[in-house]
Every structure is written in C-alpha cells, then in structure tokens.
Design a protein around this motif. Structure first.
Motif, PDB file in Angstrom:
ATOM      1  N   ALA A   4       5.574   7.659  -7.633  1.00 15.68           N
ATOM      2  CA  ALA A   4       4.899   6.606  -7.529  1.00 15.68           C
ATOM      3  C   ALA A   4       5.674   5.526  -6.510  1.00 15.68           C
ATOM      4  O   ALA A   4       5.184   4.653  -5.843  1.00 15.68           O
ATOM      5  CB  ALA A   4       4.544   5.622  -8.921  1.00 15.68           C
ATOM      6  N   GLN A   7       4.239   5.207  -3.023  1.00 12.63           N
ATOM      7  CA  GLN A   7       2.933   4.550  -3.003  1.00 12.63           C
ATOM      8  C   GLN A   7       3.063   3.048  -2.571  1.00 12.63           C
ATOM      9  O   GLN A   7       2.075   2.180  -2.269  1.00 12.63           O
ATOM     10  CB  GLN A   7       2.262   4.587  -4.351  1.00 12.63           C
ATOM     11  CG  GLN A   7       1.877   6.131  -4.585  1.00 12.63           C
ATOM     12  CD  GLN A   7       1.053   6.010  -6.130  1.00 12.63           C
ATOM     13  OE1 GLN A   7       0.266   5.094  -6.422  1.00 12.63           O
ATOM     14  NE2 GLN A   7       1.341   7.005  -6.865  1.00 12.63           N
ATOM     15  N   GLN A   8       4.072   2.675  -2.646  1.00 14.39           N
ATOM     16  CA  GLN A   8       4.713   1.061  -1.959  1.00 14.39           C
ATOM     17  C   GLN A   8       4.332   1.183  -0.320  1.00 14.39           C
ATOM     18  O   GLN A   8       4.199   0.125   0.283  1.00 14.39           O
ATOM     19  CB  GLN A   8       6.350   1.023  -2.071  1.00 14.39           C
ATOM     20  CG  GLN A   8       6.577   0.853  -3.395  1.00 14.39           C
ATOM     21  CD  GLN A   8       8.117   0.596  -3.633  1.00 14.39           C
ATOM     22  OE1 GLN A   8       8.341  -0.610  -3.937  1.00 14.39           O
ATOM     23  NE2 GLN A   8       8.678   1.607  -3.723  1.00 14.39           N
ATOM     24  N   ASP A  10       2.143   1.686   2.934  1.00 15.05           N
ATOM     25  CA  ASP A  10       0.677   1.609   3.350  1.00 15.05           C
ATOM     26  C   ASP A  10       0.205   3.010   3.778  1.00 15.05           C
ATOM     27  O   ASP A  10       0.803   3.674   4.619  1.00 15.05           O
ATOM     28  CB  ASP A  10       0.706   0.455   4.759  1.00 15.05           C
ATOM     29  CG  ASP A  10       1.054  -0.880   4.187  1.00 15.05           C
ATOM     30  OD1 ASP A  10       0.940  -1.305   2.930  1.00 15.05           O
ATOM     31  OD2 ASP A  10       1.320  -1.520   5.074  1.00 15.05           O
ATOM     32  N   GLY A  13      -1.312   6.900  -1.062  1.00 16.52           N
ATOM     33  CA  GLY A  13      -1.709   6.583  -2.629  1.00 16.52           C
ATOM     34  C   GLY A  13      -1.355   7.759  -3.487  1.00 16.52           C
ATOM     35  O   GLY A  13      -0.421   8.529  -3.220  1.00 16.52           O
ATOM     36  N   PRO A  14      -1.729   7.958  -4.643  1.00 17.62           N
ATOM     37  CA  PRO A  14      -1.174   8.887  -5.755  1.00 17.62           C
ATOM     38  C   PRO A  14      -1.484  10.170  -5.200  1.00 17.62           C
ATOM     39  O   PRO A  14      -0.473  10.968  -5.488  1.00 17.62           O
ATOM     40  CB  PRO A  14      -2.425   8.714  -6.985  1.00 17.62           C
ATOM     41  CG  PRO A  14      -2.872   7.083  -6.607  1.00 17.62           C
ATOM     42  CD  PRO A  14      -3.005   7.092  -5.333  1.00 17.62           C
ATOM     43  N   LYS A  15      -2.378  10.688  -4.454  1.00 13.60           N
ATOM     44  CA  LYS A  15      -2.531  12.142  -3.884  1.00 13.60           C
ATOM     45  C   LYS A  15      -1.709  12.433  -2.991  1.00 13.60           C
ATOM     46  O   LYS A  15      -1.089  13.347  -3.043  1.00 13.60           O
ATOM     47  CB  LYS A  15      -3.853  12.183  -3.478  1.00 13.60           C
ATOM     48  CG  LYS A  15      -4.340  13.599  -2.967  1.00 13.60           C
ATOM     49  CD  LYS A  15      -5.796  13.576  -2.228  1.00 13.60           C
ATOM     50  CE  LYS A  15      -5.880  14.990  -1.565  1.00 13.60           C
ATOM     51  NZ  LYS A  15      -7.336  14.918  -0.781  1.00 13.60           N
ATOM     52  N   TYR A  16      -1.461  11.464  -1.885  1.00 16.74           N
ATOM     53  CA  TYR A  16      -0.288  11.740  -0.886  1.00 16.74           C
ATOM     54  C   TYR A  16       0.791  11.616  -1.576  1.00 16.74           C
ATOM     55  O   TYR A  16       1.759  12.511  -0.929  1.00 16.74           O
ATOM     56  CB  TYR A  16      -0.759  10.697   0.229  1.00 16.74           C
ATOM     57  CG  TYR A  16      -2.043  10.958   0.989  1.00 16.74           C
ATOM     58  CD1 TYR A  16      -2.477  12.265   1.019  1.00 16.74           C
ATOM     59  CD2 TYR A  16      -2.525   9.782   1.822  1.00 16.74           C
ATOM     60  CE1 TYR A  16      -3.765  12.418   1.833  1.00 16.74           C
ATOM     61  CE2 TYR A  16      -3.728  10.273   2.418  1.00 16.74           C
ATOM     62  CZ  TYR A  16      -4.365  11.383   2.320  1.00 16.74           C
ATOM     63  OH  TYR A  16      -5.487  11.455   3.373  1.00 16.74           O
ATOM     64  N   SER A  17       1.138  10.625  -2.272  1.00 17.14           N
ATOM     65  CA  SER A  17       2.432  10.526  -2.932  1.00 17.14           C
ATOM     66  C   SER A  17       2.792  11.817  -3.584  1.00 17.14           C
ATOM     67  O   SER A  17       3.900  12.453  -3.458  1.00 17.14           O
ATOM     68  CB  SER A  17       2.500   9.322  -3.776  1.00 17.14           C
ATOM     69  OG  SER A  17       3.587   9.255  -4.405  1.00 17.14           O
TER      70      SER A  17
END
Length: 194
Positions: A4, A7-8, A10, A13-17
C-alpha cells in the motif's frame, strides 16, 4: 499491507501496487530508479503513464541519514546525526522527525525532534550524548519525513568498548573529533529507504 505504500504515487492503486511489489519494486526509491518503459511494461500501460508515475515519485522527499560518534572520555560518547536533503531534486521538502534510542533490556530514548525543512538544499545536524554507555548496546537512529509513509531511513550501530587512543581529550584543538574507527566498521553505512 506493505504494498500500500506505493499507492501514495499518483496513478498507482491496489492492483498496480501489488504488481510492482511482485516484481521487486517495494519502495518509492526503487520505483524512482525504474525506467519509464519498465513501469509501462509491468503494468501493461501506454505512454505517458510511466512518465507521470516517475514525476509523482520524484516529489517524495529524498535524503541521506548519516551518524558519526566519538568518545569524549571513558564515561561519555557523543553521536552526531546528519540529515542531508540536498539530493532531493524537485522534491517537496517536508518536516521530518529524528528519533534516537538504545535497544535492549534498558531501552533509553536519546532524542526525539521534529525539524521543519524550508529549502530543497537542506542540511540538518544535531548531537546527542550518552553518559555511562554500556559497550555492546545497540543505538538506533531513525529519520522520516512527516506526512509520508515509506521514506524512513534507519541507522544502527553498536557502542564499542572505550579506547583512550581514539577519544577526544579536553585539550583537543583538532577539528576532526577523533571518530572511533571500530565503530565505523560496525555502522550500517548507507541504509535503504524502506
């Protein structure tokens, strides 16, 4: 969940993270060192997505934590804590906190300080002394920007036995304060961003 922290950025999100995490990109620093093309390939995205991600990552504070120490006499050791933010090209500087403590049976808080950094070429130095230190005790120094997760730097050292030959005497006029060489060998020199 540790991924997570990415996810900071831009666009992450969760999937890409999770995808970046699974490919070994586990910190903002690691992401900033990844090429635009690799980011777009790993996340199956088209340009200019990778450029935007790296631009966002470059805004995170980047700094170097270092610690030097020397014995004043057989009962006192001094740690000099230095935080250098001059390598933060374009990064938004933020206040950061410094925490220094001992680890072990007799944990002792040595210093807690919040420092407000105003310029991109920031450098901050502070000292903390410890009287009657127990050789072998671990000293931990942490520095982290406020308002950002995952940018913590940690520095660990073991207090060595006192060595009269490598201490500073009251009559010392030398600018270099006789840094204790054996301690330098035990230091974690360049800690990674976590």
């Amino acid at each position: 969940h540790v991924p997570a922290l990415l996810q900071q950025i831009d666009g992450i999100g969760p999937k890409y993270s999770e995808l970046l995490w699974n490919h070994g990109i586990k910190s903002i620093a690691a992401l900033a060192k990844t090429s635009v093309r690799d980011i777009e390939y790993l996340l199956s995205r088209n340009p200019p997505f990778g450029t935007r991600v790296l631009a966002s990552a470059s805004l995170f504070p980047a700094y170097r934590l270092s610690v030097d120490s020397y014995w004043v006499d057989d009962r006192s050791i001094v740690f000099t804590i230095m935080v250098d933010g001059s390598n933060s090209d374009g990064a938004r500087q933020a206040p950061f906190s410094i925490l220094a403590y001992t680890e072990g049976k007799h944990m002792l808080l040595l210093k807690f300080e919040v420092v407000d950094v105003l310029s991109q070429s920031s450098y901050y130095e502070t000292q903390v002394g410890l009287c009657n230190p127990i050789p072998g005790t671990r000293v931990i120094v942490e520095a982290a920007p406020e308002m950002r997760v995952g940018c913590l730097q940690r520095f660990e050292a073991t207090i060595p036995d006192y060595d009269f030959a490598n201490s500073v005497s009251d009559s010392a006029t030398d600018v270099e304060l006789g840094i204790y060489d054996d301690l330098l060998e035990d230091l974690v020199a360049d800690s990674e961003l976590k």
